[in-house]
Structure formats: structure tokens, C-alpha cells
Design a protein around this motif. Structure first.
Motif, PDB file in Angstrom:
ATOM      1  N   ASN A  39     -13.101  -4.664 -12.891  1.00 33.33           N
ATOM      2  CA  ASN A  39     -12.044  -5.467 -12.291  1.00 33.33           C
ATOM      3  C   ASN A  39     -12.637  -6.331 -11.202  1.00 33.33           C
ATOM      4  O   ASN A  39     -13.153  -5.822 -10.211  1.00 33.33           O
ATOM      5  CB  ASN A  39     -10.947  -4.564 -11.735  1.00 33.33           C
ATOM      6  CG  ASN A  39      -9.907  -5.367 -11.011  1.00 33.33           C
ATOM      7  OD1 ASN A  39      -9.906  -5.413  -9.793  1.00 33.33           O
ATOM      8  ND2 ASN A  39      -9.049  -6.020 -11.761  1.00 33.33           N
ATOM      9  N   ARG A  42      -7.434  -9.716  -9.093  1.00 34.26           N
ATOM     10  CA  ARG A  42      -6.140  -9.088  -9.291  1.00 34.26           C
ATOM     11  C   ARG A  42      -5.044 -10.142  -9.331  1.00 34.26           C
ATOM     12  O   ARG A  42      -4.056 -10.080  -8.625  1.00 34.26           O
ATOM     13  CB  ARG A  42      -5.887  -8.058  -8.192  1.00 34.26           C
ATOM     14  CG  ARG A  42      -6.764  -6.819  -8.424  1.00 34.26           C
ATOM     15  CD  ARG A  42      -7.173  -6.071  -7.195  1.00 34.26           C
ATOM     16  NE  ARG A  42      -8.059  -6.722  -6.262  1.00 34.26           N
ATOM     17  CZ  ARG A  42      -9.362  -6.926  -6.427  1.00 34.26           C
ATOM     18  NH1 ARG A  42      -9.953  -6.562  -7.540  1.00 34.26           N
ATOM     19  NH2 ARG A  42     -10.087  -7.500  -5.504  1.00 34.26           N
ATOM     20  N   GLY A  64     -14.342  -1.294  -9.775  1.00 39.75           N
ATOM     21  CA  GLY A  64     -13.727  -2.358  -8.995  1.00 39.75           C
ATOM     22  C   GLY A  64     -14.808  -3.087  -8.209  1.00 39.75           C
ATOM     23  O   GLY A  64     -15.720  -2.463  -7.680  1.00 39.75           O
TER      24      GLY A  64
END
Length: 86
Positions: A39, A42, A64
């Protein structure tokens, strides 16, 4: 799901996720066994329901990434390595 159809049901080794939020569980389903979901943004939201079943069954690594918590030295080293071809 298009990814699973295109990979004969296997999924992909790496999902680079810039959406998060509502796409999180679809990303898990698109990942292969022992695949990774990274990731990096967002854009779809910071929170979502997380389906632990595909995460566990496929033994997916979820990572992340952000530059917000990195020091100037870390960012410089990342840029240096990127320019060097790593």
C-alpha cells in the motif's frame, strides 16, 4: 475478477495499491499464494473492513509504505539506490 481470470485463478505476486479503502479486499483476492500487497497511497480512504480469510489462506504479506516518517537521509539513500538501478 479480471486478475484471477487472466492468471488462470492463480493471482499475481505483487499488488501495488494506491487506492486502499474499498479496494483492500479485492487486492487480497487478486494476490497469489505467498503474494504481496504494498500500500503506497490511500486515495480511496484510510479505513475499511479487512477480510482476514484470503489474507490467511494465501499467506499474503501486506506492507504499508510512506515517506512521511522517513528521515532526509533515508529519502536520499532511496533516491541514490533508485538512480543506481536497484
Amino acid at each position: 475478477m479480471l486478475v484471477l481470470a487472466a492468471t488462470g485463478g492463480e493471482g499475481v505476486q505483487l499488488v501495488v495499491d494506491q487506492v486502499a479503502g474499498p479496494m483492500m479486499n479485492a487486492n487480497l483476492r487478486a494476490a497469489a499464494i505467498l503474494g504481496r500487497v504494498v500500500n503506497v497511497r490511500r486515495l480511496g480512504g484510510r479505513e475499511a473492513a479487512f477480510d482476514f480469510e484470503p489474507h490467511a489462506l494465501r499467506r499474503i504479506t501486506y506492507v504499508g509504505v510512506t515517506f512521511r516518517t522517513r528521515s532526509a537521509e533515508e529519502v536520499s539513500e532511496i533516491n541514490r539506490r533508485m538512480r543506481a538501478g536497484f
